[in-house]
Design an enzyme around this catalytic site. Structure first.
Site, PDB file in Angstrom:
ATOM      1  N   LYS A   1       0.808  -1.202   0.000  1.00 22.86           N
ATOM      2  CA  LYS A   1       0.000   0.000   0.000  1.00 22.86           C
ATOM      3  C   LYS A   1       0.848   1.261   0.000  1.00 22.86           C
ATOM      4  CE  LYS A   1      -2.717  -2.208   3.550  1.00 22.86           C
ATOM      5  NZ  LYS A   1      -3.342  -2.050   4.867  1.00 22.86           N
ATOM      6  N   GLY A   2       2.119   1.113   0.330  1.00 29.64           N
ATOM      7  CA  GLY A   2       2.981   2.263   0.606  1.00 29.64           C
ATOM      8  C   GLY A   2       3.109   3.282  -0.506  1.00 29.64           C
TER       9      GLY A   2
ATOM     10  N   ASP B   1      14.658  -1.473  -0.257  1.00 27.27           N
ATOM     11  CA  ASP B   1      15.532  -1.637   0.906  1.00 27.27           C
ATOM     12  C   ASP B   1      16.491  -2.800   0.630  1.00 27.27           C
ATOM     13  OD1 ASP B   1      16.626  -1.549   3.425  1.00 27.27           O
ATOM     14  OD2 ASP B   1      14.887  -2.352   4.461  1.00 27.27           O
TER      15      ASP B   1
ATOM     16  N   LYS C   1      16.883   3.037  -0.324  1.00 24.72           N
ATOM     17  CA  LYS C   1      17.642   2.893   0.917  1.00 24.72           C
ATOM     18  C   LYS C   1      18.873   2.055   0.642  1.00 24.72           C
ATOM     19  CE  LYS C   1      15.557   1.656   4.924  1.00 24.72           C
ATOM     20  NZ  LYS C   1      14.440   1.394   5.865  1.00 24.72           N
TER      21      LYS C   1
ATOM     22  N   ARG D   1       0.900   6.279   8.138  1.00 25.44           N
ATOM     23  CA  ARG D   1       0.796   6.448   6.680  1.00 25.44           C
ATOM     24  C   ARG D   1       0.222   7.806   6.290  1.00 25.44           C
ATOM     25  NH1 ARG D   1       1.628   1.460   3.976  1.00 25.44           N
ATOM     26  NH2 ARG D   1       0.744  -0.354   5.021  1.00 25.44           N
TER      27      ARG D   1
HETATM   28  P1  IMP Z   1      12.739  -4.848   0.541  1.00 29.32           P
HETATM   29  O1  IMP Z   1      12.095  -6.093   0.012  1.00 29.32           O
HETATM   30  O2  IMP Z   1      13.661  -5.131   1.708  1.00 29.32           O
HETATM   31  O3  IMP Z   1      13.420  -4.034  -0.540  1.00 29.32           O
HETATM   32  O4  IMP Z   1      11.628  -3.956   1.216  1.00 29.32           O
HETATM   33  C1  IMP Z   1      10.487  -3.725   0.575  1.00 29.32           C
HETATM   34  C2  IMP Z   1       9.372  -3.105   1.367  1.00 29.32           C
HETATM   35  O5  IMP Z   1       9.598  -2.972   2.751  1.00 29.32           O
HETATM   36  C3  IMP Z   1       9.166  -1.702   0.859  1.00 29.32           C
HETATM   37  O6  IMP Z   1       8.403  -1.717  -0.301  1.00 29.32           O
HETATM   38  C4  IMP Z   1       8.460  -1.074   2.022  1.00 29.32           C
HETATM   39  O7  IMP Z   1       7.076  -1.300   1.896  1.00 29.32           O
HETATM   40  C5  IMP Z   1       9.021  -1.789   3.233  1.00 29.32           C
HETATM   41  N1  IMP Z   1      10.052  -0.944   3.862  1.00 29.32           N
HETATM   42  C6  IMP Z   1      11.394  -1.032   3.753  1.00 29.32           C
HETATM   43  N2  IMP Z   1      12.004  -0.069   4.469  1.00 29.32           N
HETATM   44  C7  IMP Z   1      11.008   0.661   5.027  1.00 29.32           C
HETATM   45  C8  IMP Z   1      10.988   1.846   5.864  1.00 29.32           C
HETATM   46  O8  IMP Z   1      12.010   2.431   6.248  1.00 29.32           O
HETATM   47  N3  IMP Z   1       9.752   2.304   6.217  1.00 29.32           N
HETATM   48  C9  IMP Z   1       8.590   1.714   5.825  1.00 29.32           C
HETATM   49  N4  IMP Z   1       8.565   0.627   5.037  1.00 29.32           N
HETATM   50  C10 IMP Z   1       9.758   0.108   4.641  1.00 29.32           C
HETATM   51 MG    MG Z   2       6.208  -1.579  -0.345  1.00 33.82          MG
END
Ligand code: IMP
Ligand code: MG
Length: 171
Positions: free
Chosen positions: A39-40, A99, A127, A161
């Site tokens: 949803k972000g 991330d 990130k 959010r």
């Molecule tokens: P990844 O699979 O580790 O790249 O992370 C993916 C998802 O984790 C992102 O699409 C975000 O929804 C959530 N996420 C990662 N870091 C953060 C943060 O600092 N705040 C909020 N959501 C995060």
């Molecule tokens: Mg996300």
């Protein structure tokens, strides 16, 4: 939890305009499908789409990777798929944060297997702290070194959010 402002409303607005201008140029004469990852990304997608000066379509996917804590669970699965036909179409994935890169590399591979014309990634935040999978972000809003971010669609256990700015949570 205590939090500190990191990116103001105006700074988000300006950066969204710049990204939209670049996308409008790059896709002139085409009609890309913007796929928001729920949803972000919803505020980002909504703002971006209205600043892009060419026609676009919108669709959504939902991927589950984060549990109820601040660490990626390591495995990704889709809980909602796109509904528009995407074969032969230019597609832009619109994500809130990259991330570890696990979520996006999974989604990217999945969409590439469906014969899209082209696939690019637009992420509000890149990130750099915990990247595990190589994912190249074609359109990046902001690079952030560290910290857990909330606001402008980003949550921590579904909280925060609604905030119009982006904050970093303090332990
Ligand atoms: P990844 O699979 O580790 O790249 O992370 C993916 C998802 O984790 C992102 O699409 C975000 O929804 C959530 N996420 C990662 N870091 C953060 C943060 O600092 N705040 C909020 N959501 C995060
Ligand atoms: Mg996300």
């Amino acid at each position: 939890m205590e939090k500190e402002i990191l990116i103001s409303k105006v700074a988000i607005q300006e950066r969204v305009r710049e990204l939209a201008a670049q996308i409008s140029l790059d896709y002139a004469g085409k009609e890309p499908i913007l796929i928001g990852i729920l949803k972000g990304s919803i505020f980002f997608l909504a703002d971006l789409m209205r600043e892009i000066s060419i026609p676009t379509k919108m669709d959504f996917m939902r991927a589950y990777s984060y549990g109820s804590n601040m660490h990626s669970s390591g495995s990704v699965h889709l809980t909602k798929d796109v509904e528009l036909p995407i074969q032969g179409r230019p597609v832009i994935i619109v994500e809130d944060i990259v991330d570890s890169g696990l979520t996006l590399s999974y989604i990217k591979e999945n969409l590439e297997g469906r014969g899209v014309e082209s696939l690019r990634i637009c992420s509000l935040i890149d990130k750099l702290e915990r990247r595990e999978r190589e994912v190249s972000v074609d359109y990046c809003g902001f690079q952030v070194k560290e910290g857990f971010l909330v606001g402008y669609g980003l949550d921590c256990n579904e909280e925060y959010r609604y905030l119009p700015e982006i904050y970093v949570l303090k332990e």
